[in-house]
Design a protein around this motif. Structure first.
Motif, PDB file in Angstrom:
ATOM      1  N   VAL A 168       3.380  14.533  -8.086  1.00 13.12           N
ATOM      2  CA  VAL A 168       4.251  15.698  -7.864  1.00 13.12           C
ATOM      3  C   VAL A 168       4.978  16.054  -9.166  1.00 13.12           C
ATOM      4  CG1 VAL A 168       6.334  16.486  -6.661  1.00 13.12           C
ATOM      5  CG2 VAL A 168       4.547  15.297  -5.388  1.00 13.12           C
ATOM      6  N   PHE A 169       5.540  15.051  -9.821  1.00 14.02           N
ATOM      7  CA  PHE A 169       6.326  15.352 -11.020  1.00 14.02           C
ATOM      8  C   PHE A 169       5.437  15.673 -12.230  1.00 14.02           C
ATOM      9  CE2 PHE A 169       9.700  13.563  -8.455  1.00 14.02           C
ATOM     10  CZ  PHE A 169      10.734  14.441  -8.741  1.00 14.02           C
ATOM     11  N   LEU A 170       4.238  15.081 -12.286  1.00 20.69           N
ATOM     12  CA  LEU A 170       3.312  15.486 -13.356  1.00 20.69           C
ATOM     13  C   LEU A 170       2.925  16.955 -13.168  1.00 20.69           C
ATOM     14  CD1 LEU A 170       0.858  12.488 -13.827  1.00 20.69           C
ATOM     15  CD2 LEU A 170       2.275  13.527 -15.579  1.00 20.69           C
ATOM     16  N   GLY A 171       2.782  17.339 -11.894  1.00 19.38           N
ATOM     17  CA  GLY A 171       2.489  18.745 -11.588  1.00 19.38           C
ATOM     18  C   GLY A 171       3.626  19.632 -12.060  1.00 19.38           C
ATOM     19  N   ALA A 172       4.857  19.189 -11.801  1.00 17.39           N
ATOM     20  CA  ALA A 172       6.037  19.963 -12.225  1.00 17.39           C
ATOM     21  C   ALA A 172       6.071  20.045 -13.755  1.00 17.39           C
ATOM     22  CB  ALA A 172       7.304  19.300 -11.693  1.00 17.39           C
ATOM     23  N   HIS A 173       5.768  18.920 -14.403  1.00 18.90           N
ATOM     24  CA  HIS A 173       5.799  18.901 -15.870  1.00 18.90           C
ATOM     25  C   HIS A 173       4.690  19.773 -16.448  1.00 18.90           C
ATOM     26  CE1 HIS A 173       5.656  17.202 -19.976  1.00 18.90           C
ATOM     27  NE2 HIS A 173       6.963  17.153 -19.790  1.00 18.90           N
ATOM     28  N   TRP A 174       3.549  19.741 -15.774  1.00 21.00           N
ATOM     29  CA  TRP A 174       2.438  20.594 -16.209  1.00 21.00           C
ATOM     30  C   TRP A 174       2.823  22.077 -16.084  1.00 21.00           C
ATOM     31  CZ3 TRP A 174      -0.267  23.855 -12.742  1.00 21.00           C
ATOM     32  CH2 TRP A 174      -1.347  24.534 -13.305  1.00 21.00           C
ATOM     33  N   ALA A 175       3.419  22.425 -14.929  1.00 22.54           N
ATOM     34  CA  ALA A 175       3.835  23.818 -14.722  1.00 22.54           C
ATOM     35  C   ALA A 175       4.825  24.241 -15.810  1.00 22.54           C
ATOM     36  CB  ALA A 175       4.473  23.970 -13.337  1.00 22.54           C
ATOM     37  N   TYR A 176       5.722  23.329 -16.149  1.00 20.57           N
ATOM     38  CA  TYR A 176       6.739  23.603 -17.168  1.00 20.57           C
ATOM     39  C   TYR A 176       6.090  23.781 -18.540  1.00 20.57           C
ATOM     40  CZ  TYR A 176      11.236  22.891 -19.589  1.00 20.57           C
ATOM     41  OH  TYR A 176      12.362  23.038 -20.348  1.00 20.57           O
ATOM     42  N   SER A 177       5.106  22.948 -18.831  1.00 17.70           N
ATOM     43  CA  SER A 177       4.529  22.927 -20.176  1.00 17.70           C
ATOM     44  C   SER A 177       3.413  23.933 -20.371  1.00 17.70           C
ATOM     45  CB  SER A 177       3.962  21.531 -20.479  1.00 17.70           C
ATOM     46  OG  SER A 177       4.866  20.549 -20.134  1.00 17.70           O
ATOM     47  N   VAL A 178       2.856  24.454 -19.280  1.00 15.88           N
ATOM     48  CA  VAL A 178       1.672  25.288 -19.414  1.00 15.88           C
ATOM     49  C   VAL A 178       1.872  26.718 -18.901  1.00 15.88           C
ATOM     50  CG1 VAL A 178      -0.715  25.579 -18.598  1.00 15.88           C
ATOM     51  CG2 VAL A 178       0.057  23.369 -19.389  1.00 15.88           C
ATOM     52  N   LEU A 179       2.569  26.861 -17.770  1.00 17.85           N
ATOM     53  CA  LEU A 179       2.591  28.185 -17.142  1.00 17.85           C
ATOM     54  C   LEU A 179       3.462  29.187 -17.903  1.00 17.85           C
ATOM     55  CD1 LEU A 179       2.541  27.302 -13.338  1.00 17.85           C
ATOM     56  CD2 LEU A 179       0.647  27.841 -14.851  1.00 17.85           C
ATOM     57  N   GLY A 180       4.415  28.669 -18.691  1.00 12.31           N
ATOM     58  CA  GLY A 180       5.138  29.538 -19.618  1.00 12.31           C
ATOM     59  C   GLY A 180       6.238  30.391 -19.020  1.00 12.31           C
ATOM     60  N   TRP A 181       6.657  30.105 -17.788  1.00  8.07           N
ATOM     61  CA  TRP A 181       7.760  30.905 -17.235  1.00  8.07           C
ATOM     62  C   TRP A 181       9.117  30.205 -17.386  1.00  8.07           C
ATOM     63  CZ3 TRP A 181      10.185  29.089 -12.643  1.00  8.07           C
ATOM     64  CH2 TRP A 181       9.519  28.050 -11.992  1.00  8.07           C
ATOM     65  N   TRP A 236       0.846  -1.201   0.000  1.00 10.67           N
ATOM     66  CA  TRP A 236       0.000   0.000   0.000  1.00 10.67           C
ATOM     67  C   TRP A 236       0.880   1.249   0.000  1.00 10.67           C
ATOM     68  CZ3 TRP A 236      -5.284  -0.136  -0.224  1.00 10.67           C
ATOM     69  CH2 TRP A 236      -5.928  -1.318   0.140  1.00 10.67           C
ATOM     70  N   THR A 237       1.872   1.223   0.913  1.00 12.38           N
ATOM     71  CA  THR A 237       2.716   2.413   1.072  1.00 12.38           C
ATOM     72  C   THR A 237       3.512   2.675  -0.203  1.00 12.38           C
ATOM     73  OG1 THR A 237       2.925   1.702   3.365  1.00 12.38           O
ATOM     74  CG2 THR A 237       4.337   3.500   2.686  1.00 12.38           C
ATOM     75  N   MET A 238       4.045   1.596  -0.779  1.00  9.20           N
ATOM     76  CA  MET A 238       4.859   1.775  -1.984  1.00  9.20           C
ATOM     77  C   MET A 238       4.004   2.265  -3.157  1.00  9.20           C
ATOM     78  SD  MET A 238       7.333  -1.475  -1.435  1.00  9.20           S
ATOM     79  CE  MET A 238       7.782  -1.735  -3.104  1.00  9.20           C
ATOM     80  N   VAL A 239       2.821   1.683  -3.308  1.00  8.99           N
ATOM     81  CA  VAL A 239       1.932   2.110  -4.410  1.00  8.99           C
ATOM     82  C   VAL A 239       1.544   3.573  -4.210  1.00  8.99           C
ATOM     83  CG1 VAL A 239      -0.390   1.783  -5.366  1.00  8.99           C
ATOM     84  CG2 VAL A 239       1.058  -0.193  -4.940  1.00  8.99           C
ATOM     85  N   THR A 240       1.193   3.903  -2.960  1.00 14.52           N
ATOM     86  CA  THR A 240       0.801   5.276  -2.655  1.00 14.52           C
ATOM     87  C   THR A 240       1.930   6.248  -2.938  1.00 14.52           C
ATOM     88  OG1 THR A 240      -0.728   4.515  -0.976  1.00 14.52           O
ATOM     89  CG2 THR A 240       0.101   6.726  -0.713  1.00 14.52           C
ATOM     90  N   TRP A 241       3.130   5.850  -2.507  1.00 10.11           N
ATOM     91  CA  TRP A 241       4.311   6.699  -2.724  1.00 10.11           C
ATOM     92  C   TRP A 241       4.536   6.891  -4.231  1.00 10.11           C
ATOM     93  CZ3 TRP A 241       9.059   6.209  -5.125  1.00 10.11           C
ATOM     94  CH2 TRP A 241      10.017   7.170  -4.806  1.00 10.11           C
ATOM     95  N   ALA A 242       4.363   5.817  -5.003  1.00 16.08           N
ATOM     96  CA  ALA A 242       4.555   5.915  -6.457  1.00 16.08           C
ATOM     97  C   ALA A 242       3.527   6.875  -7.056  1.00 16.08           C
ATOM     98  CB  ALA A 242       4.438   4.537  -7.106  1.00 16.08           C
ATOM     99  N   PHE A 243       2.285   6.790  -6.590  1.00 18.57           N
ATOM    100  CA  PHE A 243       1.259   7.700  -7.101  1.00 18.57           C
ATOM    101  C   PHE A 243       1.616   9.152  -6.752  1.00 18.57           C
ATOM    102  CE2 PHE A 243      -2.034   4.132  -7.082  1.00 18.57           C
ATOM    103  CZ  PHE A 243      -2.106   4.088  -8.458  1.00 18.57           C
ATOM    104  N   LEU A 244       2.048   9.356  -5.503  1.00 21.59           N
ATOM    105  CA  LEU A 244       2.368  10.723  -5.089  1.00 21.59           C
ATOM    106  C   LEU A 244       3.563  11.251  -5.889  1.00 21.59           C
ATOM    107  CD1 LEU A 244       1.443  12.947  -3.199  1.00 21.59           C
ATOM    108  CD2 LEU A 244       2.954  12.080  -1.447  1.00 21.59           C
ATOM    109  N   THR A 245       4.564  10.387  -6.089  1.00 18.13           N
ATOM    110  CA  THR A 245       5.730  10.787  -6.889  1.00 18.13           C
ATOM    111  C   THR A 245       5.267  11.185  -8.288  1.00 18.13           C
ATOM    112  OG1 THR A 245       7.030   9.179  -5.679  1.00 18.13           O
ATOM    113  CG2 THR A 245       7.995   9.999  -7.712  1.00 18.13           C
ATOM    114  N   CYS A 246       4.436  10.336  -8.861  1.00 14.02           N
ATOM    115  CA  CYS A 246       3.894  10.606 -10.196  1.00 14.02           C
ATOM    116  C   CYS A 246       3.149  11.945 -10.188  1.00 14.02           C
ATOM    117  CB  CYS A 246       2.890   9.511 -10.517  1.00 14.02           C
ATOM    118  SG  CYS A 246       3.219   8.660 -12.006  1.00 14.02           S
ATOM    119  N   MET A 303      12.299   6.045 -11.596  1.00 10.33           N
ATOM    120  CA  MET A 303      11.826   5.898 -10.201  1.00 10.33           C
ATOM    121  C   MET A 303      10.519   5.113 -10.147  1.00 10.33           C
ATOM    122  SD  MET A 303      12.585   9.733  -8.787  1.00 10.33           S
ATOM    123  CE  MET A 303      11.755   9.595  -7.213  1.00 10.33           C
ATOM    124  N   ILE A 304       9.600   5.476 -11.034  1.00  8.24           N
ATOM    125  CA  ILE A 304       8.301   4.785 -11.034  1.00  8.24           C
ATOM    126  C   ILE A 304       8.500   3.321 -11.450  1.00  8.24           C
ATOM    127  CG2 ILE A 304       5.958   4.728 -12.030  1.00  8.24           C
ATOM    128  CD1 ILE A 304       6.501   7.191 -10.252  1.00  8.24           C
TER     129      ILE A 304
END
Lengths: 672, 103
Positions: free
Chosen positions: A224-237, A212-222, A640-641
């Motif tokens: 967090v980094f999808l959020g970072a990738h989204w910020a990079y690809s969308v926010l334009g800064w 459970w913990t490992m799956v949850t951690w993998a989802f959270l990692t995913c 990592m995933i």
């Protein structure tokens, strides 16, 4: 439709409340009838999932049917919204995302309750705790943030539309990933608290929750980094991480969750750090709720806080209640959490885990402090002071480097104690390799004495190399042992080795992924950017690229109108690509959005944004960023995933080989 | 009666039936005893011994470190085995007024 949704939420609240009360009663008063009562509690928990699912389904169907009589659908959708975003409406706003949270929690609870035969009593405790958390979210949904609230007055012809920032493919998967991570930590927390309340003998609950913990951690990692990738690809800064409060909110439980994943191994193998682990998993759960509170309450301004409202008070009370409940049971049953062993040496696997934990907590505290500083400063001084990236970087970079060092060192240390001879034996080659990388970087022009950023980059490169080399040495050494006993070649032996202990070697792959991510981050000090007004045929040079503006064009569709630049990219005299940085204007929400275009290679990203027209000259502005090594971050995250997924594969049955030990019946396997 | 009301009524009936209709015996699982706990501990210590053995074979531990670490793990295993033996013996021939210890 809205009536069915509203009713489903009420029924879900009644079922959760019953599941909690009947579950607690059955556990508190064992005896005749309590078993049947406990079973009805479990079934009520399972039924909660079905009913919350029904409510979520009703909301999604309403979005697809453009049912603007439901206020939530009116505020977060419109007729011309593409289908995937209509589906994403479920988590695009306050009420929907709380419903989605509740749905995920119910889904986790559903799986947990189906698997109750593993340990009926422990699962009954965990089930009751999950029901208690579920009650909170269902209370919110029924009485404070109702997703099926109806529009007043005349029905609007069309909806207000989805926030343009959310109209991006990654936004369809980023929130679910993040939420799966946030919500998922409720499960190990529920087991930990359950084990504490019932004074569960032994550490089996850790084995039960490991996946459970490992799956949850993998989802959270995913997430967090999808959020970072989204910020990079969308926010334009041009960047991927801005230390925004909501980014921080997702990072904090990730840091404590990572600490928990490591330190829990000490409890499992050595019976140590029991109290520490209890607090760590509580902190992880609590920080996940705190993160939601930050996003929802609007007390801290953030570019992400698009769903602010007055539900902050509910979260405050929930945070207080969970803290008091946990603290009460902790002190009541503290004697149950005594360590079975003490730390024998500072140079040991245990101490490396301990230092890893301290560093992760230091990072978490820094992020927490920085995130809350505007509020603290307002309380103390009367004015809000916001801290920016320099504050975080001052702590986060050295901490990340030390963590990288521990990532490299930890696997090579023995449990209990490690002698100097052993250290020398294990570290010499990886350390020499890392040194060679450092020398090569200096030879190729990195001057660590000129700028602290270059020094950090050099250290990060050397330590990443050290991690890679120690991981490789672990695989090679282990592979050789297998090879000696089975006669297989080294590669086959390493695969064999991995199957012996997937958790350990999958973990090493995750470590390698972390090193690759760090390599990507270390490119940051070498970022360049330029901005220029570019008419037809105008040129701009950045790094090895020459950008030539070919023309500008525009288009229109029912959802938005857009205009974009056509930029030819040359490297030397050779044209390598045409890029189309774009600006959109969303009609329903009447909001503009900049959409950058990125050309990624393993060396660097060329990142172009069309900033619109200069108000004085009327000429279009193009901004170009050259960001070295960014692709390594995303590749590192995939590693990592992948490593986590591999770590989840069950171990193969170990082959018995003769061992020169007094206890000879035990098979030789590769351990944790 | 509207479709919505009918749906709500059917969902409620279905849920009530699922939650409260419990035919047959329930699986409650065994209570965890001290012996079961010791068995788990024994498995962990054996696993630690296997790890140590493997790391020694992989050349990560000098002989002296290996011997000393192995001895301490074997002592731990011996303690667990002794207590397990005592409990198993007591379970075979229970003394008057004594039950297996639950923790």
């Amino acid at each position: 439709m809205s009536q069915i949704g509203s009713f489903a939420l009420l029924l879900a609240l009644a079922l959760s409340t019953y599941s909690f009360l009947a579950g607690v009663l059955a556990l508190a008063r064992p005896g005749a009838g309590s078993e049947r009562l406990g079973e009805t509690a479990r079934r009520a928990g399972i039924a909660t999932f079905a009913v919350v699912f029904l409510a979520a389904l009703v909301l999604v169907i309403s979005a697809f049917h453009d049912d603007f009589s439901i206020a939530y659908i009116f505020h977060h959708s419109n007729r011309d919204l593409p289908a995937p975003y209509k589906f994403a409406t479920l988590w695009s706003g306050q009420e929907g995302s709380l419903l989605f949270w509740s749905l995920l929690l119910a889904a986790y609870g559903f799986v947990l309750r189906l698997r109750h035969k593993t340990d009926v009593r422990l699962f009954a405790y965990a089930s009751a705790i999950i029901s208690a958390v579920q009650i909170f979210f269902l209370l919110l949904l029924n009485f404070a943030a109702h997703p099926f609230a109806l529009m007043q007055g005349e029905l609007p012809a069309d909806g207000a539309g989805l926030n343009p920032l959310l109209q991006y493919p990654e936004m369809v998967i980023h929130p679910p990933m993040l939420y799966l991570g946030y919500v998922g930590f409720t499960v190990p927390f529920a087991f930990a608290l359950g084990a504490l309340i019932m004074r569960y003998p032994g550490e089996k609950w850790i084995r039960i929750t490991r996946r459970w913990t490992m799956v949850t951690w993998a989802f959270l990692t995913c997430g967090v980094f999808l959020g970072a990738h989204w910020a990079y690809s969308v926010l334009g800064w041009g960047g991927y991480w801005g230390w925004d409060p909501v980014e921080n909110a997702s990072l904090m439980p990730w840091l404590t969750g990572t600490a928990f994943l490591h330190s829990v191994m000490m409890q499992e193998k050595r019976g140590m750090l029991k109290m520490w682990n209890m607090w760590l998993i509580f902190a992880t759960f609590w920080l996940a709720i705190l993160g939601t509170f930050l996003t929802r309450s609007g007390i801290i301004s953030s570019v992400h806080a698009f769903a602010q409202s007055s539900i902050g008070g509910w979260f405050k009370w929930f945070l207080v209640i969970t803290f008091v409940t946990f603290t009460f049971f902790f002190f009541k049953n503290k004697s149950h959490l005594r360590s079975e062993h003490k730390l024998e040496s500072l140079i040991s696997r245990e101490s490396s885990f301990l230092f890893n934990n301290l560093l992760l907590l230091l990072a978490c505290f820094t992020v927490l402090w920085g995130t809350w500083f505007p509020l603290i400063s307002e309380y103390v001084q009367g004015n809000k002071v916001t801290v920016g990236p320099p504050f975080y970087n001052k702590v986060a970079i050295p901490v990340a480097l030390l963590l990288l060092l521990l990532t490299a060192v930890g696997p090579l240390l023995a449990w209990r104690k490690t002698s100097l001879e052993s250290l020398k034996r294990n570290f010499m080659w990886p350390a020499l390799g890392a040194l060679a990388v450092g020398i090569l970087m200096v030879v190729f022009g990195v001057r660590p004495w000129q700028d602290i950023a270059y020094f950090y980059a050099l250290m990060a490169a050397m330590l990443s190399a050290l991690v890679g080399l120690t991981v490789a040495s672990e695989f090679i050494r282990g592979g050789r042992v297998i090879s000696r006993h089975t006669g297989q070649n080294l590669l086959a032996s390493m695969v064999h080795l991995f199957h012996r202990n997937t958790r350990r070697y999958g973990g090493y792959i995750v470590h390698f992924g972390v090193a690759v991510v760090i390599i990507g981050i270390l490119g940051t000090p070498f970022n360049q950017d330029k901005e220029k007004e570019m008419g037809f045929g105008d040129k701009m040079t950045i790094g090895p690229y020459t950008l030539v503006c070919e023309s500008y064009t525009q288009d229109d569709n029912p959802n938005y109108s857009n205009e974009w630049a056509i930029i030819n990219v040359f490297k030397g005299d050779r044209k390598i690509e045409t890029m189309y940085p774009e600006r959109r204007f969303y009609k329903a929400s009447q909001q503009p959005q900049t959409l950058p275009r990125i050309r990624s290679t393993y060396k660097e990203d060329l990142y172009l944004t069309y900033e619109g027209l200069n108000e004085q000259t009327g000429r279009p502005i193009i901004k170009a960023h050259l960001n070295p090594l960014v692709m390594w971050i995303w590749v590192g995250v995939l590693i990592m995933i992948g490593g986590t997924v591999l770590a989840l594969i069950p171990n193969a049955v170990p082959v018995r080989v003769p061992a020169p030990a007094r206890i000879q019946t035990a098979p030789v396997g590769a351990g944790d | 009666m509207t479709v919505a009301t009918l749906t709500c009524a059917m969902v409620t009936l279905g849920v009530l039936f699922y939650v409260f209709y419990l035919p047959g015996r329930l699986h409650m699982g065994p209570e965890k005893t001290r012996l079961a706990y010791l068995q788990e501990r024994k498995e962990v210590v054996y696993e630690n011994l296997r790890d140590l053995n493997f790391e020694h074979q992989a050349g990560k531990l000098p002989d002296q470190d290996f011997k000393s670490l192995k001895a301490s793990l074997e002592d731990e295993a011996a303690g667990i085995l002794a207590e397990m033996a005592r409990l198993e013996q007591a379970a075979i021939r229970p003394l008057p007024g004594r039950k297996e210890t639950r923790i």
